[in-house]
Design an enzyme around this catalytic site. Structure first.
Site, short mmCIF file in Angstrom:
data_model
loop_
_atom_site.label_atom_id
_atom_site.label_comp_id
_atom_site.label_asym_id
_atom_site.label_seq_id
_atom_site.Cartn_x
_atom_site.Cartn_y
_atom_site.Cartn_z
N ARG A 149 0.82 -1.22 0.00
CA ARG A 149 0.00 0.00 0.00
C ARG A 149 0.86 1.27 0.00
NH1 ARG A 149 -4.39 -0.04 4.48
NH2 ARG A 149 -2.97 -1.42 5.62
N GLN B 298 13.86 -14.13 5.40
CA GLN B 298 12.61 -14.87 5.24
C GLN B 298 12.30 -14.87 3.75
OE1 GLN B 298 9.00 -13.05 6.74
NE2 GLN B 298 7.95 -15.02 6.98
N THR C 209 3.83 -14.05 10.38
CA THR C 209 4.72 -13.54 11.43
C THR C 209 5.36 -14.67 12.22
OG1 THR C 209 2.75 -13.28 12.82
CG2 THR C 209 3.56 -11.32 11.67
N GLY D 81 9.34 -3.69 12.45
CA GLY D 81 10.14 -2.62 11.88
C GLY D 81 9.34 -1.46 11.36
N GLY E 42 -7.41 -7.30 16.43
CA GLY E 42 -7.66 -8.46 17.27
C GLY E 42 -7.92 -8.01 18.70
N ASN F 101 -4.87 -5.94 20.38
CA ASN F 101 -3.57 -6.57 20.25
C ASN F 101 -2.65 -5.75 19.35
OD1 ASN F 101 -1.47 -8.50 20.09
ND2 ASN F 101 -2.41 -9.43 18.28
N ARG G 274 27.21 20.91 6.93
CA ARG G 274 27.17 19.57 6.35
C ARG G 274 28.03 18.61 7.17
NH1 ARG G 274 28.87 20.46 0.33
NH2 ARG G 274 28.62 18.19 0.29
N SER H 249 37.99 39.46 1.94
CA SER H 249 36.80 39.10 1.17
C SER H 249 37.17 38.61 -0.22
CB SER H 249 35.86 40.30 1.07
OG SER H 249 35.39 40.67 2.34
N SER I 19 41.91 41.18 -0.28
CA SER I 19 40.62 40.90 -0.91
C SER I 19 40.79 40.59 -2.39
CB SER I 19 39.70 42.12 -0.75
OG SER I 19 39.42 42.35 0.61
#
Length: 448
Positions: free
Chosen positions: A15, A75, A81, A104, A138, A167, A313, A385, A403
């Site tokens: 989904r 899996q 499950t 997860g 559930g 549940n 950063r 600068s 500069s």
């Protein structure tokens, strides 16, 4: 009691309508699975096992970065499950403690809740919640904390459907018993899957105890759609903002500040509007972050000021009382105490000594197209600068660059470096040039 953690992360998340595995979608600049791992790690588990399935290669890579000590098992077929937990059991061979199984894609369970699951002495303990709208969850049939059974909505009577204790799917169990119960599961149901929740009935059939531990409903929120992901992000940010203010952080406009999962901010920090924290940011007490800053992978020390409109950063290290002004970008650079970088500057791969002033428009030219190179500026230097510092290059203590200079050679301590062409003035030439250009423009208009 020793703890092991099994995180179920094999689902595709159809989904979500995405090529990315569901557990790798992000909240707070971190994959969903990172939230589950962070909550579980707070219990200091002896082992952490993540069960991957869809997109296993990407999940394995992500888990390796998030938690290098965690083990990922595959899996290959998603058969429920219970089947997922069965894939993790060989990795737990010889473990004698309590196993907590969580998901997860359920990012909001708090460590305190998992601690209560771990401390339960029942054979099997299920995490439940009182649902505002129980819907198709559930139902937990319990007397007090004693759990009798779990009834799926489709199998529940009208009386059972009226129960609001639901549940979450999160379960803790003794490791040895878990192996026995999982081995005994069958897939005799409409879906043909092995359900982890069936271990409650199996334990009760053996005369063993089962218990319910409850938590607020929001902790059990699972993510299945993009809309749910967006709502979860809003919930996460609201929680982080509240915690920050409770811990002594001032935010001028809290709703516009965005945190990452691992953001750490000390007390008496002031944060302006529209500040975004990416992963791995630490800000010490008393620093100030002005409006419209983006910070990621950086450390800001006490008394430093950043912004507005600054970007830090990964690898940016700011010592005490450093000032970073507007439209300054710092990456992989260490700025010593009292450095001032007022505006319109890029510092990448640089070491700047204490008390140095970096003028507007300065750039460390750190990349030659193949390799990165480092720039070193000593203490109490003055960089004029619009100076281009072409790395690798060193400017000594107390030195000055004029500069507009392009600095390609090392500058000794206390020296002045000028690296620009000699200025030439041609009297009257500007007037003649403008007259020529205006005449040309007028002729073009006549011709049109």
């Amino acid at each position: 009691m020793t703890i092991a953690l099994i995180v179920l992360a094999a689902g595709q998340g159809t989904r979500m309508n995405s090529d990315l595995p569901k557990v790798l979608h992000r909240i707070g600049a971190a994959p969903l699975v990172a939230h589950a791992l962070a909550a579980g790690r707070a219990l200091e588990p002896e082992q952490v096992i993540v069960v991957a399935g869809h997109g296993a290669e990407a999940v394995t890579k992500a888990v390796g970065k998030i938690d290098p000590e965690a083990k990922v098992v595959l899996q290959a077929e998603q058969l429920g499950t219970g089947h997922a937990v069965a894939q993790a059991l060989p990795a737990l061979e010889g473990f004698d403690g309590r196993v907590i199984m969580l998901y997860g894609d359920t990012p909001f369970i708090r460590p305190e809740t998992l601690e209560r699951l771990a401390e339960s002495t029942a054979a099997v303990t299920v995490l439940g919640f009182e649902a505002a709208d129980p819907g198709r969850y559930g139902r937990l049939i319990a007397k007090g904390n004693a759990l009798d059974r779990i009834v799926e909505f489709k199998d529940a009577s009208d009386e059972e459907r009226a129960i609001t204790l639901c549940n979450s799917g999160v379960i803790s169990c003794d490791a040895v018993l878990l192996t026995e119960l999982i081995t005994g599961l069958n897939n005799d149901n409409a879906s043909g899957e092995y359900y982890l929740t069936d271990i409650v009935a199996a334990a009760r059939a053996k005369g063993l105890s089962a218990e319910v531990v409850t938590c607020p409903e929001e902790e059990t929120l699972g993510i299945n759609t993009r809309a749910e992901l967006a709502r979860a992000e809003a919930l996460f940010q609201a929680r982080m903002r509240a915690e920050a203010m409770e811990n002594g952080v001032t935010m001028v406009d809290p709703d516009t500040v965005w945190f990452a999962l691992d953001t750490y901010i000390g007390r008496d920090v002031v944060i302006g509007p529209n500040v975004v924290f990416g992963p791995d940011v630490t800000i010490e007490s008393g620093a100030q972050i002005e409006a419209f800053c983006h910070l990621e992978g950086c450390h800001i020390s006490r008394g430093a000021t950043v912004g507005p409109f600054a970007r830090l950063r990964p690898g940016a290290e700011l010592a005490e009382d450093v000032h970073i002004g507007n439209f300054v970008e710092v990456k992989n650079s260490i700025l010593a105490e009292g450095v001032k970088v007022g505006h319109l500057t890029y510092l990448g791969d640089a070491d700047i000594g204490e008390g140095t002033n970096i003028g507007a428009g300065t750039v460390t030219c750190n990349y030659d197209g193949v390799f990165k190179h480092r720039t070193t500026v000593g203490a109490n230097a003055f960089i004029g600068s619009d100076t281009m510092l072409v790395a690798p290059v060193t400017v000594g203590d107390g030195a000055l660059t004029g500069s507009g200079s392009v600095i390609t050679e090392n500058v000794p301590a206390g020296a002045i470096a000028l690296g620009r062409a000699k200025q030439m003035n041609r009297p009257g030439l500007a007037t003649k040039l403008f007259e020529m250009l205006r005449a040309k423009k007028a002729n073009m208009k006549k011709g049109s």
